[in-house]
Design a protein around this motif. Structure first.
Motif, mmCIF file in Angstrom:
data_model
loop_
_atom_site.group_PDB
_atom_site.id
_atom_site.type_symbol
_atom_site.label_atom_id
_atom_site.label_comp_id
_atom_site.label_asym_id
_atom_site.label_seq_id
_atom_site.Cartn_x
_atom_site.Cartn_y
_atom_site.Cartn_z
ATOM 1 N N ALA A 19 -7.429 61.807 21.604
ATOM 2 C CA ALA A 19 -6.376 62.831 21.620
ATOM 3 C C ALA A 19 -6.363 63.570 22.963
ATOM 4 O O ALA A 19 -5.291 63.835 23.527
ATOM 5 C CB ALA A 19 -6.578 63.807 20.475
ATOM 6 N N LYS A 20 -7.550 63.879 23.477
ATOM 7 C CA LYS A 20 -7.647 64.585 24.761
ATOM 8 C C LYS A 20 -7.065 63.736 25.891
ATOM 9 O O LYS A 20 -6.310 64.236 26.737
ATOM 10 C CB LYS A 20 -9.111 64.928 25.058
ATOM 11 N N ASN A 21 -7.382 62.433 25.887
ATOM 12 C CA ASN A 21 -6.869 61.552 26.937
ATOM 13 C C ASN A 21 -5.363 61.344 26.824
ATOM 14 O O ASN A 21 -4.676 61.250 27.836
ATOM 15 C CB ASN A 21 -7.588 60.207 26.909
ATOM 16 N N LYS A 22 -4.840 61.268 25.613
ATOM 17 C CA LYS A 22 -3.393 61.131 25.446
ATOM 18 C C LYS A 22 -2.668 62.365 25.959
ATOM 19 O O LYS A 22 -1.622 62.259 26.595
ATOM 20 C CB LYS A 22 -3.045 60.880 23.980
ATOM 21 N N LYS A 23 -3.245 63.530 25.702
ATOM 22 C CA LYS A 23 -2.646 64.773 26.194
ATOM 23 C C LYS A 23 -2.685 64.812 27.724
ATOM 24 O O LYS A 23 -1.717 65.204 28.370
ATOM 25 C CB LYS A 23 -3.387 65.974 25.606
ATOM 26 N N GLU A 24 -3.813 64.374 28.290
ATOM 27 C CA GLU A 24 -3.937 64.341 29.743
ATOM 28 C C GLU A 24 -2.929 63.372 30.364
ATOM 29 O O GLU A 24 -2.318 63.672 31.386
ATOM 30 C CB GLU A 24 -5.357 63.944 30.140
ATOM 31 N N LEU A 25 -2.741 62.208 29.725
ATOM 32 C CA LEU A 25 -1.767 61.235 30.222
ATOM 33 C C LEU A 25 -0.357 61.812 30.180
ATOM 34 O O LEU A 25 0.432 61.636 31.109
ATOM 35 C CB LEU A 25 -1.841 59.944 29.417
ATOM 36 N N PHE A 26 -0.034 62.528 29.107
ATOM 37 C CA PHE A 26 1.278 63.174 29.013
ATOM 38 C C PHE A 26 1.473 64.148 30.167
ATOM 39 O O PHE A 26 2.529 64.160 30.811
ATOM 40 C CB PHE A 26 1.409 63.900 27.670
ATOM 41 N N ASN A 27 0.458 64.957 30.434
ATOM 42 C CA ASN A 27 0.557 65.928 31.525
ATOM 43 C C ASN A 27 0.682 65.238 32.880
ATOM 44 O O ASN A 27 1.450 65.692 33.740
ATOM 45 C CB ASN A 27 -0.652 66.861 31.516
ATOM 46 N N LEU A 28 -0.050 64.133 33.063
ATOM 47 C CA LEU A 28 0.048 63.398 34.322
ATOM 48 C C LEU A 28 1.430 62.787 34.497
ATOM 49 O O LEU A 28 1.990 62.796 35.600
ATOM 50 C CB LEU A 28 -1.018 62.304 34.385
ATOM 51 N N ARG A 29 2.000 62.254 33.420
ATOM 52 C CA ARG A 29 3.354 61.695 33.498
ATOM 53 C C ARG A 29 4.362 62.788 33.847
ATOM 54 O O ARG A 29 5.289 62.568 34.629
ATOM 55 C CB ARG A 29 3.734 61.037 32.176
ATOM 56 N N PHE A 30 4.187 63.949 33.254
ATOM 57 C CA PHE A 30 5.079 65.069 33.539
ATOM 58 C C PHE A 30 4.978 65.467 35.007
ATOM 59 O O PHE A 30 6.003 65.693 35.674
ATOM 60 C CB PHE A 30 4.724 66.252 32.629
ATOM 61 N N GLN A 31 3.764 65.529 35.526
ATOM 62 C CA GLN A 31 3.564 65.863 36.938
ATOM 63 C C GLN A 31 4.169 64.790 37.838
ATOM 64 O O GLN A 31 4.742 65.105 38.890
ATOM 65 C CB GLN A 31 2.075 65.992 37.250
ATOM 66 N N GLN A 36 4.768 66.457 41.343
ATOM 67 C CA GLN A 36 3.599 67.295 41.607
ATOM 68 C C GLN A 36 2.282 66.526 41.501
ATOM 69 O O GLN A 36 1.218 67.089 41.730
ATOM 70 C CB GLN A 36 3.565 68.457 40.620
ATOM 71 N N LEU A 37 2.350 65.250 41.178
ATOM 72 C CA LEU A 37 1.133 64.462 41.001
ATOM 73 C C LEU A 37 0.530 64.120 42.352
ATOM 74 O O LEU A 37 1.167 63.487 43.188
ATOM 75 C CB LEU A 37 1.440 63.190 40.207
ATOM 76 N N GLU A 38 -0.715 64.547 42.567
ATOM 77 C CA GLU A 38 -1.368 64.315 43.850
ATOM 78 C C GLU A 38 -2.080 62.966 43.889
ATOM 79 O O GLU A 38 -2.185 62.351 44.947
ATOM 80 C CB GLU A 38 -2.378 65.430 44.125
ATOM 81 N N ASN A 39 -2.601 62.512 42.741
ATOM 82 C CA ASN A 39 -3.377 61.281 42.705
ATOM 83 C C ASN A 39 -2.808 60.347 41.630
ATOM 84 O O ASN A 39 -3.213 60.418 40.467
ATOM 85 C CB ASN A 39 -4.850 61.604 42.421
ATOM 86 N N PRO A 40 -1.885 59.465 41.982
ATOM 87 C CA PRO A 40 -1.263 58.587 40.990
ATOM 88 C C PRO A 40 -2.233 57.589 40.356
ATOM 89 O O PRO A 40 -1.988 57.081 39.274
ATOM 90 C CB PRO A 40 -0.176 57.848 41.760
ATOM 91 N N VAL A 41 -3.361 57.329 41.004
ATOM 92 C CA VAL A 41 -4.357 56.405 40.460
ATOM 93 C C VAL A 41 -4.981 56.994 39.188
ATOM 94 O O VAL A 41 -5.442 56.254 38.318
ATOM 95 C CB VAL A 41 -5.430 56.096 41.527
ATOM 96 N N LYS A 42 -4.959 58.304 39.065
ATOM 97 C CA LYS A 42 -5.532 58.974 37.886
ATOM 98 C C LYS A 42 -4.828 58.517 36.610
ATOM 99 O O LYS A 42 -5.472 58.381 35.562
ATOM 100 C CB LYS A 42 -5.416 60.495 38.057
ATOM 101 N N MET A 43 -3.528 58.247 36.689
ATOM 102 C CA MET A 43 -2.791 57.778 35.512
ATOM 103 C C MET A 43 -3.361 56.445 35.038
ATOM 104 O O MET A 43 -3.550 56.247 33.839
ATOM 105 C CB MET A 43 -1.303 57.631 35.822
ATOM 106 N N ARG A 44 -3.629 55.542 35.944
ATOM 107 C CA ARG A 44 -4.181 54.231 35.597
ATOM 108 C C ARG A 44 -5.554 54.387 34.943
ATOM 109 O O ARG A 44 -5.861 53.730 33.957
ATOM 110 C CB ARG A 44 -4.282 53.355 36.832
#
Length: 67
Positions: A19-31, A36-44
């Motif tokens: 659940a925590k990782n899914k929430k983080e992925l949602f926030n990264l997609r939004f950024q 505003q996303l500084e590190n696109p590799v983080k999504m992967r």
């Protein structure tokens, strides 16, 4: 996240981590969409962590079914 660390987690901890990782992925997609996303590799990395967690959950389900 280390695979051995994931394997040692209980079912409740795995669900919480998923659940925590899914929430983080949602926030990264939004950024990413807002530029505003500084590190696109983080999504992967987060996607792969989600896949690892789901794999371990499925392995545990299969072990319970066989027992």
């Amino acid at each position: 996240m280390d695979l051995n660390k994931i394997r040692e987690m209980s079912d409740a901890e795995l669900s919480e981590e998923l659940a925590k990782n899914k929430k983080e992925l949602f926030n990264l997609r939004f950024q990413h969409v807002t530029g505003q996303l500084e590190n696109p590799v983080k999504m992967r990395e987060v996607k792969r962590d989600i896949a690892r967690i789901k794999t371990i959950i499925r392995e545990k389900e299969l072990e319970k079914a066989q027992a």
